[in-house]
Design a protein around this motif. Structure first.
Motif, PDB file in Angstrom:
ATOM      1  N   MET A   1       0.806  -1.228   0.000  1.00 53.98           N
ATOM      2  CA  MET A   1       0.000   0.000   0.000  1.00 53.98           C
ATOM      3  C   MET A   1       0.844   1.286   0.000  1.00 53.98           C
ATOM      4  O   MET A   1       0.616   2.190  -0.800  1.00 53.98           O
ATOM      5  CB  MET A   1      -0.948  -0.003   1.200  1.00 53.98           C
ATOM      6  CG  MET A   1      -2.056   1.009   1.056  1.00 53.98           C
ATOM      7  SD  MET A   1      -3.054   1.083   2.525  1.00 53.98           S
ATOM      8  CE  MET A   1      -1.911   1.749   3.711  1.00 53.98           C
ATOM      9  N   ILE A   2       1.858   1.319   0.875  1.00 55.79           N
ATOM     10  CA  ILE A   2       2.646   2.561   0.964  1.00 55.79           C
ATOM     11  C   ILE A   2       3.405   2.800  -0.347  1.00 55.79           C
ATOM     12  O   ILE A   2       3.427   3.910  -0.887  1.00 55.79           O
ATOM     13  CB  ILE A   2       3.595   2.488   2.182  1.00 55.79           C
ATOM     14  CG1 ILE A   2       2.760   2.492   3.464  1.00 55.79           C
ATOM     15  CG2 ILE A   2       4.605   3.632   2.171  1.00 55.79           C
ATOM     16  CD1 ILE A   2       3.560   2.187   4.729  1.00 55.79           C
ATOM     17  N   ALA A   3       4.010   1.730  -0.882  1.00 53.45           N
ATOM     18  CA  ALA A   3       4.779   1.887  -2.127  1.00 53.45           C
ATOM     19  C   ALA A   3       3.857   2.199  -3.309  1.00 53.45           C
ATOM     20  O   ALA A   3       4.258   2.911  -4.241  1.00 53.45           O
ATOM     21  CB  ALA A   3       5.605   0.629  -2.390  1.00 53.45           C
TER      22      ALA A   3
ATOM     23  N   GLU B   1      12.064 -15.440   2.633  1.00 54.67           N
ATOM     24  CA  GLU B   1      12.339 -16.216   3.856  1.00 54.67           C
ATOM     25  C   GLU B   1      11.409 -17.415   3.989  1.00 54.67           C
ATOM     26  O   GLU B   1      11.777 -18.426   4.572  1.00 54.67           O
ATOM     27  CB  GLU B   1      12.227 -15.304   5.090  1.00 54.67           C
ATOM     28  CG  GLU B   1      13.486 -14.456   5.242  1.00 54.67           C
ATOM     29  CD  GLU B   1      13.400 -13.421   6.354  1.00 54.67           C
ATOM     30  OE1 GLU B   1      14.420 -12.737   6.566  1.00 54.67           O
ATOM     31  OE2 GLU B   1      12.328 -13.277   6.980  1.00 54.67           O
ATOM     32  N   SER B   2      10.194 -17.291   3.415  1.00 57.15           N
ATOM     33  CA  SER B   2       9.272 -18.437   3.512  1.00 57.15           C
ATOM     34  C   SER B   2       9.510 -19.442   2.385  1.00 57.15           C
ATOM     35  O   SER B   2       8.787 -20.425   2.263  1.00 57.15           O
ATOM     36  CB  SER B   2       7.818 -17.964   3.522  1.00 57.15           C
ATOM     37  OG  SER B   2       7.464 -17.592   2.209  1.00 57.15           O
TER      38      SER B   2
ATOM     39  N   ALA C   1      12.469   0.366  -0.152  1.00 54.18           N
ATOM     40  CA  ALA C   1      12.741  -0.035   1.234  1.00 54.18           C
ATOM     41  C   ALA C   1      11.478  -0.647   1.861  1.00 54.18           C
ATOM     42  O   ALA C   1      11.533  -1.687   2.529  1.00 54.18           O
ATOM     43  CB  ALA C   1      13.207   1.169   2.042  1.00 54.18           C
ATOM     44  N   GLN C   2      10.328   0.003   1.620  1.00 56.41           N
ATOM     45  CA  GLN C   2       9.072  -0.482   2.194  1.00 56.41           C
ATOM     46  C   GLN C   2       8.660  -1.820   1.577  1.00 56.41           C
ATOM     47  O   GLN C   2       8.293  -2.764   2.275  1.00 56.41           O
ATOM     48  CB  GLN C   2       7.971   0.576   1.958  1.00 56.41           C
ATOM     49  CG  GLN C   2       6.654   0.219   2.594  1.00 56.41           C
ATOM     50  CD  GLN C   2       6.727   0.212   4.119  1.00 56.41           C
ATOM     51  OE1 GLN C   2       7.490   0.973   4.712  1.00 56.41           O
ATOM     52  NE2 GLN C   2       5.947  -0.655   4.761  1.00 56.41           N
ATOM     53  N   HIS C   3       8.739  -1.896   0.256  1.00 54.69           N
ATOM     54  CA  HIS C   3       8.326  -3.103  -0.474  1.00 54.69           C
ATOM     55  C   HIS C   3       9.190  -4.303  -0.073  1.00 54.69           C
ATOM     56  O   HIS C   3       8.684  -5.412   0.128  1.00 54.69           O
ATOM     57  CB  HIS C   3       8.461  -2.794  -1.978  1.00 54.69           C
ATOM     58  CG  HIS C   3       8.140  -3.936  -2.883  1.00 54.69           C
ATOM     59  ND1 HIS C   3       8.961  -4.327  -3.902  1.00 54.69           N
ATOM     60  CD2 HIS C   3       7.075  -4.780  -2.930  1.00 54.69           C
ATOM     61  CE1 HIS C   3       8.418  -5.351  -4.540  1.00 54.69           C
ATOM     62  NE2 HIS C   3       7.279  -5.646  -3.975  1.00 54.69           N
ATOM     63  N   LEU C   4      10.491  -4.061   0.077  1.00 55.07           N
ATOM     64  CA  LEU C   4      11.381  -5.169   0.470  1.00 55.07           C
ATOM     65  C   LEU C   4      11.023  -5.681   1.858  1.00 55.07           C
ATOM     66  O   LEU C   4      10.860  -6.882   2.069  1.00 55.07           O
ATOM     67  CB  LEU C   4      12.840  -4.702   0.453  1.00 55.07           C
ATOM     68  CG  LEU C   4      13.560  -4.914  -0.873  1.00 55.07           C
ATOM     69  CD1 LEU C   4      14.903  -4.227  -0.857  1.00 55.07           C
ATOM     70  CD2 LEU C   4      13.751  -6.394  -1.141  1.00 55.07           C
ATOM     71  N   ALA C   5      10.924  -4.730   2.797  1.00 54.29           N
ATOM     72  CA  ALA C   5      10.695  -5.143   4.186  1.00 54.29           C
ATOM     73  C   ALA C   5       9.325  -5.804   4.357  1.00 54.29           C
ATOM     74  O   ALA C   5       9.193  -6.786   5.093  1.00 54.29           O
ATOM     75  CB  ALA C   5      10.809  -3.927   5.102  1.00 54.29           C
TER      76      ALA C   5
ATOM     77  N   ASN D   1      20.681   2.483  -3.387  1.00 56.13           N
ATOM     78  CA  ASN D   1      20.231   1.104  -3.621  1.00 56.13           C
ATOM     79  C   ASN D   1      20.698   0.194  -2.483  1.00 56.13           C
ATOM     80  O   ASN D   1      19.943  -0.649  -2.005  1.00 56.13           O
ATOM     81  CB  ASN D   1      20.758   0.577  -4.968  1.00 56.13           C
ATOM     82  CG  ASN D   1      19.755   0.776  -6.102  1.00 56.13           C
ATOM     83  OD1 ASN D   1      18.556   0.962  -5.869  1.00 56.13           O
ATOM     84  ND2 ASN D   1      20.243   0.744  -7.327  1.00 56.13           N
ATOM     85  N   ARG D   2      21.954   0.399  -2.041  1.00 54.41           N
ATOM     86  CA  ARG D   2      22.459  -0.428  -0.932  1.00 54.41           C
ATOM     87  C   ARG D   2      21.624  -0.204   0.329  1.00 54.41           C
ATOM     88  O   ARG D   2      21.265  -1.141   1.038  1.00 54.41           O
ATOM     89  CB  ARG D   2      23.928  -0.092  -0.640  1.00 54.41           C
ATOM     90  CG  ARG D   2      24.896  -1.127  -1.207  1.00 54.41           C
ATOM     91  CD  ARG D   2      26.300  -0.954  -0.645  1.00 54.41           C
ATOM     92  NE  ARG D   2      26.848   0.366  -0.911  1.00 54.41           N
ATOM     93  CZ  ARG D   2      27.439   0.714  -2.058  1.00 54.41           C
ATOM     94  NH1 ARG D   2      27.586  -0.161  -3.027  1.00 54.41           N
ATOM     95  NH2 ARG D   2      27.896   1.931  -2.240  1.00 54.41           N
ATOM     96  N   LEU D   3      21.303   1.064   0.582  1.00 56.37           N
ATOM     97  CA  LEU D   3      20.519   1.399   1.778  1.00 56.37           C
ATOM     98  C   LEU D   3      19.118   0.773   1.695  1.00 56.37           C
ATOM     99  O   LEU D   3      18.615   0.187   2.654  1.00 56.37           O
ATOM    100  CB  LEU D   3      20.405   2.929   1.856  1.00 56.37           C
ATOM    101  CG  LEU D   3      19.920   3.549   3.136  1.00 56.37           C
ATOM    102  CD1 LEU D   3      20.896   3.244   4.271  1.00 56.37           C
ATOM    103  CD2 LEU D   3      19.799   5.070   2.958  1.00 56.37           C
ATOM    104  N   ALA D   4      18.490   0.883   0.540  1.00 60.33           N
ATOM    105  CA  ALA D   4      17.114   0.375   0.394  1.00 60.33           C
ATOM    106  C   ALA D   4      17.069  -1.146   0.348  1.00 60.33           C
ATOM    107  O   ALA D   4      16.150  -1.760   0.879  1.00 60.33           O
ATOM    108  CB  ALA D   4      16.484   0.949  -0.875  1.00 60.33           C
ATOM    109  N   CYS D   5      18.072  -1.761  -0.298  1.00 66.76           N
ATOM    110  CA  CYS D   5      18.027  -3.224  -0.513  1.00 66.76           C
ATOM    111  C   CYS D   5      18.640  -4.008   0.635  1.00 66.76           C
ATOM    112  O   CYS D   5      18.412  -5.221   0.724  1.00 66.76           O
ATOM    113  CB  CYS D   5      18.775  -3.617  -1.791  1.00 66.76           C
ATOM    114  SG  CYS D   5      18.097  -2.891  -3.274  1.00 66.76           S
ATOM    115  N   GLN D   6      19.446  -3.352   1.476  1.00 61.69           N
ATOM    116  CA  GLN D   6      20.203  -4.069   2.525  1.00 61.69           C
ATOM    117  C   GLN D   6      20.954  -5.219   1.856  1.00 61.69           C
ATOM    118  O   GLN D   6      21.687  -4.962   0.923  1.00 61.69           O
ATOM    119  CB  GLN D   6      19.265  -4.529   3.636  1.00 61.69           C
ATOM    120  CG  GLN D   6      18.491  -3.373   4.270  1.00 61.69           C
ATOM    121  CD  GLN D   6      19.346  -2.503   5.180  1.00 61.69           C
ATOM    122  OE1 GLN D   6      20.126  -3.003   5.966  1.00 61.69           O
ATOM    123  NE2 GLN D   6      19.223  -1.183   5.070  1.00 61.69           N
TER     124      GLN D   6
END
Ligand code: TMP
Length: 218
Positions: free
Chosen positions: A43-45, A86-87, A74-78, A119-124
């Protein structure tokens, strides 16, 4: 851990059709998949997407644009991508961090270091395992994208389609440079074939990589 596949290409290259066909093929083969896109995917993205693509936002500065893409990512990834990986799902994402390099660096000419830092900051630590680049002639792609927008009834998300042809040519060349610099991660496919031929080529590549567990980055 799942498998992360991104699709890239210029406007009208046909990637959205191809990503859907691949989703059907993988589902039929018994894989659990998540189909998502950037900017957007939650929703946020999605709210950020509507600001980014609104053709009335003529005043948007290149740096504002870059920061909004990074914020949406950042939002979409998290919220979506990392939990799905992870699943154990195969995540298919219509555009990702390479789009920021192609559009904001090659297209808008923002320096590469700033883009890479964001990109590094957003993607971790999340990186695509495989990136499918659908390479398309710029005038063909733009004509296709514009007729799709003209026929559509939804919001007119055409801020980029209104850019001059030289912008899209720089983006296309940028994608080709990126693919050449990371040949193990990228598979480049010409948009010239039929939809069915391109789908078959993509399916063969993806099923082969998944079987091997072949990752570009561990
Ligand atoms: P889409 O129409 O393929 O969903 O893509 C939305 C537009 O956003 C497209 O013109 C490419 C652009 N874009 C960027 O400029 N930078 C980015 O980081 C991403 C993800 C997309």
């Amino acid at each position: 851990m799942g498998f992360f596949i991104t699709f890239e290409g210029i406007e009208g290259c046909g990637k959205t059709t191809q990503i859907r066909n691949l989703a059907d093929t993988l589902t039929a083969a018994g894989h659990t998949i998540l189909l998502t896109r950037e900017p957007g995917g939650c929703m946020i993205a999605d709210k950020i997407r509507s600001i980014l693509l609104d053709a009335d936002n003529h005043e948007m500065q290149p740096l504002t644009e870059l920061l909004l893409y990074a914020a949406a990512r950042a939002q979409h990834l998290a919220e979506v991508v990392v939990p799905a990986l992870e699943s154990g799902s195969i995540v298919l994402c219509d555009r990702f961090s390479d789009a920021t390099i192609a559009y904001q660096h090659y297209g808008r000419c923002i320096d590469r270091r700033t883009i890479d830092d964001l990109n590094r900051l957003a993607c971790q630590s999340t990186r695509p395992d495989l990136t499918i680049l659908i390479d398309c002639d710029v005038s063909t792609g733009l004509a296709r994208a514009k007729s799709r927008i003209a026929a559509g009834s939804g919001p007119r998300e055409e801020r980029f389609e209104l850019e001059e042809i030289s912008f899209h040519q720089r983006v296309r060349n940028g994608y080709l440079d990126l693919a050449a610099s990371e040949p193990h991660r990228f598979v480049t496919i010409s948009a010239d074939g039929s939809v069915a031929e391109i789908s078959r080529t993509i399916a063969v590549q993806v099923l082969g990589r998944i079987k091997d567990g072949s990752r570009a980055v561990c």
